[in-house]
Every structure is written in C-alpha cells, then in structure tokens.
Design a protein around this motif. Structure first.
Motif, PDB file in Angstrom:
ATOM      1  N   LEU A  58       1.028  -1.044  -0.109  1.00 30.72           N
ATOM      2  CA  LEU A  58       0.087   0.244  -0.092  1.00 30.72           C
ATOM      3  C   LEU A  58       0.831   1.537  -0.122  1.00 30.72           C
ATOM      4  CD1 LEU A  58      -3.021   1.638   0.204  1.00 30.72           C
ATOM      5  CD2 LEU A  58      -2.256   1.334   2.746  1.00 30.72           C
ATOM      6  N   ARG A  59       0.657   2.216  -0.634  1.00 29.56           N
ATOM      7  CA  ARG A  59       1.185   2.752  -0.399  1.00 29.56           C
ATOM      8  C   ARG A  59       0.052   4.747  -0.407  1.00 29.56           C
ATOM      9  NH1 ARG A  59       6.302   5.474  -4.257  1.00 29.56           N
ATOM     10  NH2 ARG A  59       6.913   6.505  -2.877  1.00 29.56           N
ATOM     11  N   VAL A  60       0.178   5.481   0.511  1.00 27.80           N
ATOM     12  CA  VAL A  60      -0.762   6.336   0.545  1.00 27.80           C
ATOM     13  C   VAL A  60      -0.239   8.050   0.135  1.00 27.80           C
ATOM     14  CG1 VAL A  60      -2.021   7.453   2.259  1.00 27.80           C
ATOM     15  CG2 VAL A  60      -1.449   5.082   2.473  1.00 27.80           C
ATOM     16  N   LYS A  61      -0.913   8.551  -0.677  1.00 30.11           N
ATOM     17  CA  LYS A  61      -0.944   9.841  -0.672  1.00 30.11           C
ATOM     18  C   LYS A  61      -1.387  10.728  -0.510  1.00 30.11           C
ATOM     19  CE  LYS A  61      -0.006  12.792  -4.850  1.00 30.11           C
ATOM     20  NZ  LYS A  61      -0.721  13.244  -6.210  1.00 30.11           N
ATOM     21  N   THR A 144      -3.662   4.505  -2.727  1.00 32.15           N
ATOM     22  CA  THR A 144      -4.933   5.424  -2.096  1.00 32.15           C
ATOM     23  C   THR A 144      -4.388   6.982  -2.021  1.00 32.15           C
ATOM     24  OG1 THR A 144      -6.831   5.204  -0.781  1.00 32.15           O
ATOM     25  CG2 THR A 144      -5.221   5.205   0.546  1.00 32.15           C
ATOM     26  N   THR A 145      -5.895   7.655  -1.997  1.00 33.07           N
ATOM     27  CA  THR A 145      -5.461   9.771  -1.418  1.00 33.07           C
ATOM     28  C   THR A 145      -6.368   9.830  -0.330  1.00 33.07           C
ATOM     29  OG1 THR A 145      -5.240   9.682  -3.694  1.00 33.07           O
ATOM     30  CG2 THR A 145      -5.583  11.740  -2.673  1.00 33.07           C
ATOM     31  N   ILE A 146      -5.756  10.804   0.060  1.00 34.04           N
ATOM     32  CA  ILE A 146      -6.377  11.546   1.223  1.00 34.04           C
ATOM     33  C   ILE A 146      -6.511  12.531   1.435  1.00 34.04           C
ATOM     34  CG2 ILE A 146      -6.035  12.080   3.911  1.00 34.04           C
ATOM     35  CD1 ILE A 146      -5.179   9.067   4.478  1.00 34.04           C
ATOM     36  N   TRP A 147      -7.292  13.364   1.847  1.00 31.10           N
ATOM     37  CA  TRP A 147      -7.789  14.891   1.386  1.00 31.10           C
ATOM     38  C   TRP A 147      -7.659  15.055   2.835  1.00 31.10           C
ATOM     39  CZ3 TRP A 147     -10.062  11.221  -2.073  1.00 31.10           C
ATOM     40  CH2 TRP A 147      -9.587  11.518  -2.859  1.00 31.10           C
TER      41      TRP A 147
ATOM     42  N   CYS B  77     -11.075   7.536 -17.683  1.00 33.66           N
ATOM     43  CA  CYS B  77     -10.913   5.899 -18.147  1.00 33.66           C
ATOM     44  C   CYS B  77      -9.701   5.095 -16.379  1.00 33.66           C
ATOM     45  CB  CYS B  77     -10.083   5.370 -19.312  1.00 33.66           C
ATOM     46  SG  CYS B  77     -10.711   6.527 -20.694  1.00 33.66           S
ATOM     47  N   ARG B  78      -8.999   6.090 -16.409  1.00 28.96           N
ATOM     48  CA  ARG B  78      -7.751   5.561 -15.116  1.00 28.96           C
ATOM     49  C   ARG B  78      -8.846   5.549 -13.811  1.00 28.96           C
ATOM     50  NH1 ARG B  78      -2.918   8.555 -14.962  1.00 28.96           N
ATOM     51  NH2 ARG B  78      -2.803   7.842 -13.203  1.00 28.96           N
ATOM     52  N   ASP B  79      -9.696   6.475 -14.133  1.00 33.46           N
ATOM     53  CA  ASP B  79     -10.133   6.317 -12.646  1.00 33.46           C
ATOM     54  C   ASP B  79     -11.984   5.490 -12.762  1.00 33.46           C
ATOM     55  OD1 ASP B  79      -8.470   7.671 -10.992  1.00 33.46           O
ATOM     56  OD2 ASP B  79      -9.280   9.931 -11.421  1.00 33.46           O
ATOM     57  N   VAL B  80     -12.127   5.364 -13.363  1.00 38.31           N
ATOM     58  CA  VAL B  80     -13.329   4.408 -13.447  1.00 38.31           C
ATOM     59  C   VAL B  80     -12.916   2.421 -13.830  1.00 38.31           C
ATOM     60  CG1 VAL B  80     -14.850   3.240 -15.491  1.00 38.31           C
ATOM     61  CG2 VAL B  80     -14.471   6.102 -15.082  1.00 38.31           C
ATOM     62  N   LEU B  81     -11.635   2.511 -14.573  1.00 44.44           N
ATOM     63  CA  LEU B  81     -12.009   0.596 -14.229  1.00 44.44           C
ATOM     64  C   LEU B  81     -11.349  -0.103 -12.838  1.00 44.44           C
ATOM     65  CD1 LEU B  81     -10.634  -0.865 -16.295  1.00 44.44           C
ATOM     66  CD2 LEU B  81      -8.317  -0.806 -16.621  1.00 44.44           C
ATOM     67  N   PRO B  82     -10.349   0.966 -11.838  1.00 44.40           N
ATOM     68  CA  PRO B  82     -10.637  -0.147 -10.426  1.00 44.40           C
ATOM     69  C   PRO B  82     -11.830   0.175  -9.891  1.00 44.40           C
ATOM     70  CG  PRO B  82      -9.459   2.145 -10.299  1.00 44.40           C
ATOM     71  CD  PRO B  82      -9.557   1.622 -11.600  1.00 44.40           C
ATOM     72  N   ASN B  83     -12.741   0.181 -10.175  1.00 41.76           N
ATOM     73  CA  ASN B  83     -14.357   0.696  -9.942  1.00 41.76           C
ATOM     74  C   ASN B  83     -15.336  -0.489 -10.234  1.00 41.76           C
ATOM     75  OD1 ASN B  83     -13.560   2.254  -6.979  1.00 41.76           O
ATOM     76  ND2 ASN B  83     -12.843   4.006  -9.623  1.00 41.76           N
ATOM     77  N   GLU B  84     -14.989  -0.883 -11.592  1.00 41.90           N
ATOM     78  CA  GLU B  84     -15.176  -1.903 -12.126  1.00 41.90           C
ATOM     79  C   GLU B  84     -14.939  -2.966 -12.353  1.00 41.90           C
ATOM     80  OE1 GLU B  84     -18.525  -0.725 -13.589  1.00 41.90           O
ATOM     81  OE2 GLU B  84     -18.618   1.278 -14.143  1.00 41.90           O
ATOM     82  N   THR B 130     -18.792   3.548 -13.254  1.00 44.06           N
ATOM     83  CA  THR B 130     -18.281   4.314 -11.880  1.00 44.06           C
ATOM     84  C   THR B 130     -16.928   4.666 -11.924  1.00 44.06           C
ATOM     85  OG1 THR B 130     -19.836   2.165 -11.259  1.00 44.06           O
ATOM     86  CG2 THR B 130     -18.769   3.652  -9.598  1.00 44.06           C
ATOM     87  N   TYR B 131     -17.221   6.036 -11.407  1.00 38.83           N
ATOM     88  CA  TYR B 131     -16.080   7.319 -11.758  1.00 38.83           C
ATOM     89  C   TYR B 131     -16.272   7.718  -9.878  1.00 38.83           C
ATOM     90  CZ  TYR B 131     -13.537  11.801 -12.109  1.00 38.83           C
ATOM     91  OH  TYR B 131     -11.942  12.346 -12.099  1.00 38.83           O
ATOM     92  N   ARG B 132     -14.349   7.275  -9.618  1.00 43.21           N
ATOM     93  CA  ARG B 132     -14.136   8.144  -8.345  1.00 43.21           C
ATOM     94  C   ARG B 132     -12.801   8.978  -8.378  1.00 43.21           C
ATOM     95  NH1 ARG B 132     -12.742   3.737  -4.792  1.00 43.21           N
ATOM     96  NH2 ARG B 132     -12.602   5.794  -3.340  1.00 43.21           N
ATOM     97  N   ALA B 133     -13.156   9.749  -8.607  1.00 38.42           N
ATOM     98  CA  ALA B 133     -11.408  10.936  -8.312  1.00 38.42           C
ATOM     99  C   ALA B 133     -10.402  10.704  -7.983  1.00 38.42           C
ATOM    100  CB  ALA B 133     -11.912  11.881  -8.268  1.00 38.42           C
ATOM    101  N   GLU B 134      -9.369  10.533  -8.447  1.00 40.61           N
ATOM    102  CA  GLU B 134      -7.717   9.312  -7.384  1.00 40.61           C
ATOM    103  C   GLU B 134      -7.967   8.371  -6.685  1.00 40.61           C
ATOM    104  OE1 GLU B 134      -5.308  11.857  -6.948  1.00 40.61           O
ATOM    105  OE2 GLU B 134      -5.899  13.734  -7.736  1.00 40.61           O
TER     106      GLU B 134
END
Lengths: 193, 219
Positions: A58-61, A144-147, B77-84, B130-134
């Motif tokens: 895991l790497r956290v940003k 994963t990213t934390i805001w 596309c990169r932020d959709v793929l791991p959620n689908e 399903t799109y989730r930023a970052e």
C-alpha cells in the motif's frame, strides 16, 4: 558457638535486603528502558494478522483537499497494525506492507472480494482525516489518496475530523444481494446481461 | 377511386417517404462521419456530471446533478477501471476491461445528453460508469496504457458503446455473449484460461474488430 534464633533471623533478613537492594536499580532501569521504547514506537511488536492471511503493498498519498497539492510531513497511521508513516515532498508514504483483513461478519456467507483498512492522517494546521474501507488484496499493489483540509482561523469554529468511507466494490455488492435473494422475492432480480 | 385521387394519394405517399428518407439519411451519415475511428479525434477531455451523495456518502445514481466536471479523458478511464474491474485480476481481463471502459466513454463523448439543464457526456455513477477521482491503481493504469492505442469497433470502424455487466464468478457466462454484453467475471474466467484481451473481447462482442487508433500512443 551456636547462633541464637534472633541472630539467624537478622542474618537472613540482611541477606534478603542485600539481594533486593542489588536488584532494585536493574529493575527500575529496565522499566525505564521499556517506557522509553514505548514512547518511541509504542506498538512496534504488535501485528494482528491471522495465520493464513496475506499482505498487500500500500502507498498512501496525502493532498490538500482544496488546492489538490501534495502535503509533506503528514503522519499516516494504519489502525490495524498501529504503525505510523510520514509523507515525503510528493505527499507519498513509503510502500507499506499492509495486511488484508476481511470482515469476519460475512466470511462464512460470501467471501469478501477485498480486505479493508482504516487510516488516519494527521498534520499540524489541518483537520484530521479518517479514511475507512481502503481496499486491499493479497499480493496486490494498492494506492489510496487522503484529502486533508486546512483549518482556517475564524471560519472553522468547530474543528472535528473529516471522514471518508470508501465503498465496497460493486461486484461484491451484486454477489451479496444475489446470495440472499429469495426466488419468491426477486426484487431487482438476479444478475443478468 | 378516380385517377386524380390515385395520383394525389401516391403523390402524398411519395412525398412522405421522401421526407422521411431525407430526415433520416443525413443523421445516419453524420453519425457515421463523426463516430468512426480515424475520422474522429481521440478525446482529450470528458464532461462528467457529479451527482449528489446519498446519506452514507456515496454518489446516488438518482441524485441531483451538482455540477459538471471537465476531466482529462485518460484520467477518467484510469479512475473508472479499478471501480468497475478488480485491480488484482489477471492482466488480460484488465486490458479487455480497459478497452471496454474507453470505448464506452468515447461513444458517450460523441453522444452527450442534457438533463436538468446540465449538458454532459457521462455521470459518475452506474448510470454510465462508476467514477471516483484519484482512485486509479498501478495495475489498472498499466492495463489502460498498454491498450490506449487500441479500439474495438464495428467492421466499418464505427465507435460502439461497449456494454458490460458483472456476470457470474468462475463461469464463461455464455448468456452474456448471446446478449452482446461482456461479463466482467467472464473476462476474468477467460483470462485465467489463458485468453488474450482481444480474444476475450471477440468472445463477447461478436462481429466486431480491433483497430489501432491513428495518432494515439500508449504513453
């Protein structure tokens, strides 16, 4: 010459005092050492991973929630292992060997497709950020990213942690709903094209 | 029916048919022009409608649209793929998924909609993808970039909406092939059987073909 009972008792007590006085400094010293190590790394030997469970990387940003820029020097705690990591100039922690822990609530019903971790990020001048449900898989590389949100004097009257709960993956939710669906109560029906 | 009546009847009928044809032909022609790989440029951005969250903090597919975000197409596309798809699945499955996610997005980029006064290409829920930023992951990013220059299209290169559904685990999901929809679990099943991404796509989307997108690299 035979020693009286009182003399024997005094000699025994004296010997005992000598032993106690000799060992006392060592015992306090070891206690002091233990407490010092606790302060530095309080849970360094604690690892709750069960036998047969795997790990992922895991790497956290950590980024500023408003500017979207990386935050350096934030401290990330992985709650399940209670270990702490600092972010670098790019807002990134080092790669963390993190356990894959699936909820035992569902283990015998539907195997969860991914484990979940909880992270907390701390940084001076920012609201604490709690990040729940970070998805983990065995042997997989995850990030994963934390805001985190800066505390604005005057505006933030009540300062409390910010929480972000990562949802379960939709593929697992579909399996879960289908697992308990009764043929007489179809609802939206079984998964279909 | 008199001769004059017959003439006017057939005249009206002919006029109506001509009108219908003239109304339908230009649209189809324009669609073929704008929606083919080679004649339409690869999108640089995509308009994503962000819907309001439900009480537990997840985007609600029936929620109000809060705003429309212009997102870099690759990043979307990169932020959709791991959620689908699952990031720890086989690379062939992820690559097949990456092409499907991209083609779905590209199709909707060419066919925007207007709802509640907002014009957008896709939203961030299962209404579209399903799109989730970052939320992009290293394995899914790798799958996306290794197939970035590939399109899966009709034989005349027309861009399609490549649909997919979950399907069933450890199963080839033949019924999804019959419906022309890729089963995500099926893609993982075939990947474990050693199938390539193109073979997986060809299994579910019959009569389609892989094409290289001109001027688009993998980077």
């Amino acid at each position: 010459m035979k020693q009286s009972y009182v003399q024997k008792l005094i000699r025994k007590r004296f010997a005992a005092y000598i032993v106690v006085l000799t060992l006392l400094p060592f015992s306090t010293c070891s206690a002091a050492t233990h407490s010092a190590s606790d302060t530095k790394a309080p849970y360094s030997k604690y690892d709750p991973v069960m036998i047969g469970k795997g790990y992922g990387n895991l790497r956290v940003k950590v980024i500023d929630g408003r500017t979207q820029k990386p935050l350096e020097g934030a401290e990330i705690v992985v709650l399940e292992t209670e270990r702490r990591y600092k972010t670098d100039v790019n807002g990134l922690t080092p790669w963390i060997k993190a356990p894959v822990i699936r909820s035992s609530r569902y283990r015998f019903l539907v195997n969860e497709l991914h484990g979940q971790l909880t992270l907390i990020s701390y940084k001076n001048g920012y609201r604490d950020s709690i990040h729940m449900g970070v998805r983990m898989n065995e042997g997989a590389v995850n990030k994963t990213t934390i805001w985190q949100y800066q505390i604005a004097p005057g505006l933030d009257r009540r300062i409390e942690p910010v929480v972000y709960i990562e949802p379960y993956h939709r593929l697992w939710l579909i399996q879960l709903a289908d697992r308990f669906r009764r043929p007489s109560q179809l609802g939206e029906g079984y998964e279909r094209p | 029916m008199s001769k004059i009546q017959q003439l006017s009847f057939f005249g009206t009928l002919g006029f109506l048919i001509c009108g219908m044809l003239s109304a339908s032909f230009p649209t189809q022609f324009a669609k073929a022009q704008t929606g083919a790989v080679g004649s339409t440029s690869f999108p640089s951005t995509i308009r994503v409608a962000i819907r309001e969250n439900n009480a537990s903090g997840e985007p609600d597919s029936r929620g109000r649209i809060i705003y429309v975000s212009n997102v870099n197409f690759d990043q979307y596309c990169r932020d959709v793929l791991p959620n689908e798809w699952f990031p720890n699945w086989n690379q062939s499955s992820l690559e097949a998924g990456a092409i499907a996610v991209k083609m779905f997005a590209w199709f909707h980029h060419l066919h925007p909609v207007t709802i509640d006064g907002f014009t957008f290409d896709v939203d961030n829920t299962v209404n579209f993808q399903t799109y989730r930023a970052e939320s992009d992951q290293p394995t899914t990013d790798q799958a996306y970039y290794s197939t970035r220059n590939l399109a899966f299209v009709k034989t005349d290169s027309e861009i399609l909406e490549l649909n997919y559904r979950a399907g069933y685990e450890n199963n080839p999901n033949w019924q999804y092939r019959n419906a022309g929809i890729m089963a995500q679990w099926g893609s993982e099943y075939w990947a474990t059987q050693g199938r390539t991404p193109v073979q997986i796509l060809e299994f579910y989307y019959m009569g389609r073909m892989i094409r290289t997108i001109p001027g688009v690299g993998r980077g």
